[in-house]
Write an enzyme that holds these catalytic residues in place. Structure first.
Site, PDB file in Angstrom:
ATOM      1  N   GLU A 246      -0.649 -36.998  15.535  1.00 55.31           N
ATOM      2  CA  GLU A 246      -0.036 -35.869  14.850  1.00 55.31           C
ATOM      3  C   GLU A 246       0.806 -35.144  15.876  1.00 55.31           C
ATOM      4  OE1 GLU A 246      -1.074 -31.493  13.355  1.00 55.31           O
ATOM      5  OE2 GLU A 246      -2.678 -32.959  13.008  1.00 55.31           O
ATOM      6  N   CYS A 285       0.483 -26.280  13.882  1.00 56.07           N
ATOM      7  CA  CYS A 285       1.298 -27.451  13.545  1.00 56.07           C
ATOM      8  C   CYS A 285       1.975 -27.268  12.195  1.00 56.07           C
ATOM      9  CB  CYS A 285       0.432 -28.699  13.524  1.00 56.07           C
ATOM     10  SG  CYS A 285      -0.943 -28.591  12.358  1.00 56.07           S
TER      11      CYS A 285
END
Length: 503
Positions: A246, A285
């Protein structure tokens, strides 16, 4: 989550009897950790046993909550309230995956009975997912509990039956060591294999972990640069392995003209954006890093007003703060950019920054505008009409999320269809910075948001990354896993001769 998870000076010490200390090289540290994890026997445990062990770890983390939060607050500068909530989330994730494996559908258990009348004849086939083996996990800086040593990657891997070697993040080394000790002690006290969870530290150790021949897959949360380097290493191995990274994500938001004229209006949407992109210093994020707003709708003024009381915040590390300074200054000083809001800096903390540009400039300088600036910054892209908006949306890269703010009853189906190819989750009239732990959650997206958009790092199907299918053909009953035995003694959901049976 998009911070460099590999940068730390090499170090590793282990306690020996008599309080003697030895200093291991990075390679030796990784070799020992992988060997201990592989010898733990976790893959031979039952789902019921692993569920009990996950719950035991969750209870131990909660029992040490005050100690762990104090360590995390000192190392990360995040607030005690935020960290306390994150401890709760971490324990919830562990219990959630205990429930996932108890339910059993994740195994994809399938039975096809033999049928000699078919062409070609069909033998007896029984198939289900099995654990891959030792898994490497790279911890994140910005979630020192929920995406770190005992984060979702570790919880889902242990649930799958895969031992885990965690590469600690340098932003919270003492917390990483302590929470590993807590988890190992909880495993041992519950009758589980304490060796199934190991910790290594240092950049070189991280590289060695990815390259170790006994490591079968890697989960990573961090920067695009660091993740890409490790992704390339994983693929360059003599036997390449899956690398689930990620990485960077801008999480675009589209505000329609209808939304500006709706009940919340520019002021309400601006207030929501201000809270979302500055939350915990913008170190999420899922931070909304780019927002498409109607030209001439007054949104910029509304956002400035919403940010009037925003305070500077200390970022997680000096490196993150320095990178934010560089990135925000470079963006604000561009000739095709307008500085909408720039808060006063105070010492080593970061203040919110808002910059704006038009759709033509955005498309023309796509690469510069798509460079993620980790911290409390967002870019407004002003569009005059649908044609300009469409051109700008077509220039976007993959993201974890995309958000649409629209008026009640407004038809945004076509707009949603344009965002679906680039985003793993589409949010309507909300903000993406909360990621629920649920069966229906997807936390992934196209590059550079992740290296494998078909998988998720949050939610029940995160467990799928650590499993591989095995089919048994005409197998004797004694070699079959209990989940594939005649009569379904464990009551797991199975597909039998094409019909789904729920146990």
């Amino acid at each position: 989550m998009n911070t460099d998870a590999t940068g730390i000076a090499p170090r590793d010490e282990r306690s020996l009897p008599g309080d003697d200390r030895v200093r291991l090289t990075d390679a030796a540290s990784v070799e020992l950790a992988v060997r201990l994890a592989g010898a733990s026997g976790l893959a031979r445990s039952s789902r019921a046993e692993r569920g009990e062990w996950l719950v035991a770890i969750a209870e131990a983390v909660e029992a040490h909550r005050d100690e762990l939060v104090a360590l995390a607050e000192e190392e990360t500068h995040l607030s005690a309230a935020r960290l306390d909530g994150e401890v709760t989330r971490t324990a919830t994730q562990l219990r959630f995956f205990a429930g996932v494996i108890a339910e059993g559908s994740y195994l994809e258990a399938t039975i096809d009975s033999p049928d000699p009348s078919l062409v070609p004849p069909r033998p007896s086939l029984r198939r289900m997912l099995r654990p891959l083996g030792v898994v490497g996990v790279f911890a994140a800086s910005n979630f020192p509990f929920a995406f770190s040593v005992l984060g979702g990657d570790t919880a889902s891997a242990l649930a799958a039956g895969c031992p885990v070697v965690v590469k600690a993040h340098p932003g919270h080394p003492r917390l990483s060591r302590r929470i590993t000790e807590v988890a190992q002690a909880a495993l041992a006290a519950a009758g589980g294999p304490a060796g199934a969870l190991q910790l290594v530290e240092g950049m070189e150790a991280g590289i060695a972990l990815v390259q170790h021949p006994a490591v079968t897959a890697v989960g990573f949360t961090g920067s695009t640069r660091g993740g890409r380097a490790l992704f390339d290493l994983a693929n360059a191995r003599p036997e390449p392995i899956p690398f689930y990274g990620e990485l960077g994500s801008l999480n675009p938001v589209v505000v329609t003209r209808g939304a500006i004229g709706g009940a919340d209006g520019a002021a309400g949407i601006a207030a929501g954006l201000a809270g979302s992109f500055t939350r915990d210093g913008g170190q999420y994020c899922t931070k909304p890093g780019i927002v498409f707003v109607p030209e001439g709708a007054g949104f910029e003024a509304a956002l400035v007003e919403a940010l009037a009381g925003a305070s500077p915040q200390r970022l997680l590390t000096d490196g993150i703060a320095a990178a934010f300074d560089r990135g925000s200054v470079e963006l604000a000083e561009r000739a095709d950019v307008e500085l909408v809001f720039g808060g006063e800096r105070a010492g080593d903390v970061a203040a919110p920054v808002v910059v704006a540009t038009g759709t033509s400039a955005f498309v023309a300088a796509r690469e510069a505008f798509l460079e993620e600036c980790f911290g409390p910054l967002t870019l407004l892209v002003k569009y005059a009409d649908d044609k300009g908006l469409d051109a700008a949306l077509a220039a976007l890269e993959g993201s974890l999320t995309a958000t649409i703010h629209h008026a009640p009853g407004e038809d945004v189906a076509e707009l949603a269809a344009k965002l679906e190819p680039i985003a793993g989750r589409i949010v309507f009239n909300g903000w993406p910075t909360g990621v629920a732990i649920a069966w229906g959650q997807h936390h992934g997206g196209g590059w550079p948001a992740s290296t494998a958009s078909v998988h998720t790092s949050v939610g029940a199907t995160a467990i799928r990354r650590w499993l591989t299918p095995v089919a048994w053909q005409d197998a004797p009953a004694e070699v079959l896993p209990a989940e594939l035995a005649d009569g379904n003694p464990l009551g797991v959901p199975r597909r039998e001769d094409g019909v789904l049976r729920l146990g």
